[in-house]
Design a protein around this motif. Sequence first.
Motif, PDB file in Angstrom:
ATOM      1  N   LYS A 199      -0.031   3.657  -2.894  1.00 24.50           N
ATOM      2  CA  LYS A 199      -0.683   4.935  -2.590  1.00 24.50           C
ATOM      3  C   LYS A 199       0.324   6.068  -2.479  1.00 24.50           C
ATOM      4  O   LYS A 199       0.093   7.173  -2.956  1.00 24.50           O
ATOM      5  N   ARG A 200       1.466   5.793  -1.855  1.00 23.97           N
ATOM      6  CA  ARG A 200       2.459   6.857  -1.661  1.00 23.97           C
ATOM      7  C   ARG A 200       3.850   6.265  -1.502  1.00 23.97           C
ATOM      8  O   ARG A 200       4.020   5.103  -1.102  1.00 23.97           O
TER       9      ARG A 200
ATOM     10  N   GLY B 170       2.911  10.550  -4.591  1.00 21.25           N
ATOM     11  CA  GLY B 170       1.600  10.247  -4.041  1.00 21.25           C
ATOM     12  C   GLY B 170       1.152  11.309  -3.055  1.00 21.25           C
ATOM     13  O   GLY B 170       1.841  12.311  -2.815  1.00 21.25           O
ATOM     14  N   THR B 171       0.012  11.091  -2.443  1.00 25.88           N
ATOM     15  CA  THR B 171      -0.529  12.058  -1.492  1.00 25.88           C
ATOM     16  C   THR B 171       0.201  11.973  -0.157  1.00 25.88           C
ATOM     17  O   THR B 171       0.484  10.883   0.339  1.00 25.88           O
TER      18      THR B 171
ATOM     19  N   GLN C 150      -0.379  -0.102  -8.197  1.00 31.52           N
ATOM     20  CA  GLN C 150      -0.073   1.283  -7.859  1.00 31.52           C
ATOM     21  C   GLN C 150      -0.140   1.475  -6.350  1.00 31.52           C
ATOM     22  O   GLN C 150      -1.214   1.384  -5.747  1.00 31.52           O
TER      23      GLN C 150
ATOM     24  N   ASP D  40       0.833  -1.198   0.000  1.00 35.97           N
ATOM     25  CA  ASP D  40       0.000   0.000   0.000  1.00 35.97           C
ATOM     26  C   ASP D  40       0.871   1.252   0.000  1.00 35.97           C
ATOM     27  O   ASP D  40       0.546   2.242  -0.649  1.00 35.97           O
ATOM     28  N   ILE D  41       1.976   1.208   0.748  1.00 34.45           N
ATOM     29  CA  ILE D  41       2.929   2.315   0.723  1.00 34.45           C
ATOM     30  C   ILE D  41       4.340   1.743   0.591  1.00 34.45           C
ATOM     31  O   ILE D  41       4.600   0.599   0.981  1.00 34.45           O
TER      32      ILE D  41
ATOM     33  N   ILE E 227      -6.101   4.739   3.027  1.00 37.48           N
ATOM     34  CA  ILE E 227      -6.018   3.329   2.632  1.00 37.48           C
ATOM     35  C   ILE E 227      -6.836   2.507   3.624  1.00 37.48           C
ATOM     36  O   ILE E 227      -6.621   2.597   4.834  1.00 37.48           O
TER      37      ILE E 227
END
Length: 834
Positions: A204-205, A273-274, A202, A153-154, A284
């Motif tokens: 998230k960050r 990413g954000t 992809q 996720d990251i 997330i």
Amino acid sequence: MTKHFILIFFVFHFSFLVSKAQTPKTYTASEILLQLKKLNVLGSVLYIAAHPDDENTRLLAYLANEKMYRTGYLSLTRGDGGQNLIGDEQGIDLGLIRTQELLAARRVDGAEQFFSRAYDFGYSKSSDEAIKTWEHDKILSDVVWVIRQFKPDIIITRFPEDSRAGHGHHSASAILAREAFDAAADSTKFPEQLKLGVSTWQAKRLLWNTFNFGGGNTQSEDQFKVDVGMYNPLLGKSYGEIAAISRSQHKSQGFGVPAQRGSVIEYFKTTKGTAPVSDLMEGINTNWSRLNNEGATTKIIDSIINNFSAEHPEKSLPALVRLYKKIESLNDPYWKKQKLQAIQNVIKTCSGIFMEAVTNTQYATQGDTLTYTTIINDRLGVGAEVSKLTRPLIFDTLKRNVNLFDTISYLIKKDDKLSQPYWLEQEMEKGSFNVTDQELIGMAENIPMSYSFVVSIEGNPFVFTEPIRYKHTDPVKGEIYQPVYVVPQLTENVSPALNVFNPGDNNDVITQNFRLFTNGNNIDSTHEYYQDLRKLSKGEKFTTANAFDIATKSGEKATWNYLHEWVYKDANDKPYYDLKEIDYDHIPSIKYFKVTQKRILVTDAEIAGKSVGYIPGAGDKVPQALEEMGYKVTILKEADLTTDNLKQFNAIVTGVRAYNTNEWMSNIYDALMQYVKDGGVLLSQYNTNNFISSVKSKIGPYPFTISRSRITDETAKVKFLLPDHPALNYPNKITEADFEGWIQERSIYNAESVDSSYQRILSMADPGEKEQDGSLIIADYGKGKFVYTGLVFFRELPAGVPGAYRLFANLLANKNLTQEKSQPKIKPKKKKQV
């Protein structure tokens, strides 16, 4: 007796390297409870850096155990190019050690371990050099592959992309992580991977875990912050304490650290990413509701947790089996796979069932039968049933706390693979390993040879796979588990690994050491003969009684300084293999294979003086090289370093890091200086400046300091600052040709702030940098001389670099004293033994 019709009944996983070689892991009730809690978390984090020891073990422990995310560390290299504090292994051997140390660290902090095909070719001063040497697309594809498989996720990097990273490999790892962050989501990038079951992904960050160490502070209060210093009562330790145990597994680097307690803040800067505001996983969904209509699963797991009994974990089995069956119906293949495996592991630990497969030999011979014993015990009496190999579809109920044994014989085929780490199977490039099987890339090591128990629990069959281990009892250490290795029927080792041959020699001795493996045993034999090596100078071939050829370089050589290498082959022109062994108590035993090869350095190097005393440091192979040159080498301990005893030596050499690893070196300073004053030569090889500050002024007769500077370009032009100095002329005339063929680097930890009493002999520079003149400094002191050198003789001598031998001989010579050049070593002729 109950019958169940199942598709999987017995699996024998055959491979060639075992990871879980030490005592199998067992779990306390509190650790089982933590596993149950993790079932409710569907989040993942991938940490990326360049080397073993780069990872932030405290953060990994926090993410894996406090936040309970699936956590992984991708180390681009295996640390092959570093120094070794516990032995003399270098290169590939050191990478094998550090791989196992990383796996040991992960077993402590709870994260998973991955690698790319990048090779640690030594210190690099630029990311451009690192990426070019590694081959950009090759290593980028590896990072993309790991991301697509792991689906983080990251993603977090340890280093920035610029010089603040302190190492070209470090900054390169951040660059490749950023590129892979986008490429993993792009179906046009490395599309061949998508045919093997992975999909684009992809994250998230992408975050940079900023740092404050090594004299550099990249943290600031405007960065995102997380406190990772809390205490975990289920584990009985804080994450600082867990991190200390994890990091202390890096013993080859001397990274034992104290435990930390109390609040510790980690800082993060968003790269892509954000940016997070209040949580690393902000935006997330990390619970079951991230999967459509699966929010109810959380309640089921909560119920299991709330009803968990520490004294009777087996009472959770019915609910866990129902949960397993529910997860089997999931449509999400990634989380289905992850959670089914996690639930099965919890079922195994809650059941208390003991399972193992062991053998009384460490070697499984090609063409021979491996016999091993399986043991299963229903220690809590949960009513488990087991399917035996002889009756694969029939289950027998296990008796409570009674061992059930089975003896199995398995034929290792003649063409089965040897126990070779997958990244060493093919010849490597300078900066990377070659691995053609895409599905192996990223793996820390190979899948072990295993046995799969098929056990029915609560009416549901499970396959529990256990590695086949060699188990024996040591009278001091107790019960020991080690890997089982597939070996050929015959291995051959040739010693010494490198012969130094002088034109004045008539012949040289070669010793062949054979090991015959059969029926789980091995028989050792030795064959020694003398070889007329003068033929090598003409590039001739000849055959020994054992029918192997010496394939030398063709044509005449203009000088005597070159290296001959050849492969030992049998009558069918197949190479023999040498079984390499690495054994340390803190990691599993490591065994792998190299083609049996003989190396002979043909050199006209002359030596002056014969007797050398050697003070070992962290470990190197310089003493063996000196003996091959013709010196008589005596290893010295602290008690040997008295003024009277030192008089017998023409020269004293301190091993690499001797002043870092031997606290008593300052105690013998006066004796060493008196030795030099009386006419001896004291040569000090490199030391690091990490712990050197208290003794840096007491290494030589005059002060100097040890820097972090180095010359990493092994081809850097070497300038002779004092061409007439004896170090460049006696007993060998040193020219630019003597610096050809050096490997990895020129020098490390050069001297600086050098007293005027020292003479600087050489200077050199890496591309785009100013000249450094601290790689070799020499001072006359009384009748003798003192030498400090950062030149990497500890790499060049074992590698057979001719010029390194010639220069080292000069550094050990004292032209100020009346002494004749030593005659080249002459060995008596002897008939070959057949």
